[in-house]
Design a protein around this motif. Structure first.
Motif, PDB file in Angstrom:
ATOM      1  N   SER A  48       0.839  -1.204   0.000  1.00 24.29           N
ATOM      2  CA  SER A  48       0.000   0.000   0.000  1.00 24.29           C
ATOM      3  C   SER A  48       0.868   1.245   0.000  1.00 24.29           C
ATOM      4  O   SER A  48       1.830   1.344   0.762  1.00 24.29           O
ATOM      5  CB  SER A  48      -0.878   0.041   1.264  1.00 24.29           C
ATOM      6  OG  SER A  48      -1.710  -1.075   1.357  1.00 24.29           O
ATOM      7  N   ASP A  49       0.514   2.192  -0.852  1.00 23.69           N
ATOM      8  CA  ASP A  49       1.185   3.490  -0.835  1.00 23.69           C
ATOM      9  C   ASP A  49       0.463   4.373   0.176  1.00 23.69           C
ATOM     10  O   ASP A  49      -0.778   4.412   0.200  1.00 23.69           O
ATOM     11  CB  ASP A  49       1.145   4.145  -2.214  1.00 23.69           C
ATOM     12  CG  ASP A  49       2.061   3.444  -3.201  1.00 23.69           C
ATOM     13  OD1 ASP A  49       3.109   2.902  -2.775  1.00 23.69           O
ATOM     14  OD2 ASP A  49       1.732   3.410  -4.398  1.00 23.69           O
ATOM     15  N   ASP A  73       5.705   9.618   3.694  1.00 27.19           N
ATOM     16  CA  ASP A  73       5.200   9.165   2.392  1.00 27.19           C
ATOM     17  C   ASP A  73       5.990   7.919   2.031  1.00 27.19           C
ATOM     18  O   ASP A  73       7.215   7.896   2.207  1.00 27.19           O
ATOM     19  CB  ASP A  73       5.472  10.207   1.298  1.00 27.19           C
ATOM     20  CG  ASP A  73       4.680  11.487   1.465  1.00 27.19           C
ATOM     21  OD1 ASP A  73       3.583  11.439   2.038  1.00 27.19           O
ATOM     22  OD2 ASP A  73       5.168  12.536   1.008  1.00 27.19           O
ATOM     23  N   GLY A  74       5.316   6.906   1.529  1.00 27.60           N
ATOM     24  CA  GLY A  74       6.062   5.732   1.102  1.00 27.60           C
ATOM     25  C   GLY A  74       5.171   4.549   0.821  1.00 27.60           C
ATOM     26  O   GLY A  74       3.964   4.683   0.632  1.00 27.60           O
ATOM     27  N   THR A  75       5.797   3.377   0.799  1.00 27.75           N
ATOM     28  CA  THR A  75       5.104   2.126   0.525  1.00 27.75           C
ATOM     29  C   THR A  75       5.261   1.199   1.726  1.00 27.75           C
ATOM     30  O   THR A  75       6.385   0.989   2.199  1.00 27.75           O
ATOM     31  CB  THR A  75       5.691   1.442  -0.724  1.00 27.75           C
ATOM     32  OG1 THR A  75       5.583   2.355  -1.833  1.00 27.75           O
ATOM     33  CG2 THR A  75       4.935   0.164  -1.061  1.00 27.75           C
TER      34      THR A  75
END
Length: 123
Positions: A48-49, A73-75
């Motif tokens: 999931s981003d 922010d990231g995965t």
């Protein structure tokens, strides 16, 4: 378990352990104590981003429901299945086995130091 002074913190009562480009995220003992006995945890799936500041999960206790906010922010690379199966780990070991997600990020936003966080919560 990492030393709490080596962690970074958010105003939403989350701790962040940065190792290279992966952040391990959990809620602080202060937050776990305020929530009370945690009975349910909903976490994002790996892959999931997520966006910093957005709600990415839910922590439900006998007292209330709390939201898990993304500190970066990231995965999501991993969600802690042990916490989903045994939500009480959030209360019994919030800085260890009670971690919630791991996120691969490109840039780390400014987070609070241990001293800044303890000043925020008055501990």
């Amino acid at each position: 378990m990492p030393d709490r002074k080596d962690l970074q913190y958010t105003a939403e009562h989350e701790w962040v352990l940065v190792e290279d480009d992966v952040a391990t995220v959990g809620i602080t003992a202060y937050a776990a104590d305020k929530l009370g006995d945690v009975v349910f945890v909903d976490l994002p799936e790996a892959g999931s981003d997520i966006a910093s500041g957005s709600v990415v999960g839910e922590i439900e206790s006998t007292k209330s429901v709390g939201e898990l906010f993304a500190p970066v922010d990231g995965t999501v690379t991993e969600s802690n299945q042990a916490v989903v199966d045994a939500p009480e780990l959030v209360n019994s070991d919030p800085f260890g086995e009670g971690w919630l997600i791991r996120v691969r990020f490109e840039a780390l936003p400014e987070l609070m130091s241990f001293d800044e966080y303890t000043a925020l919560v008055g501990e």
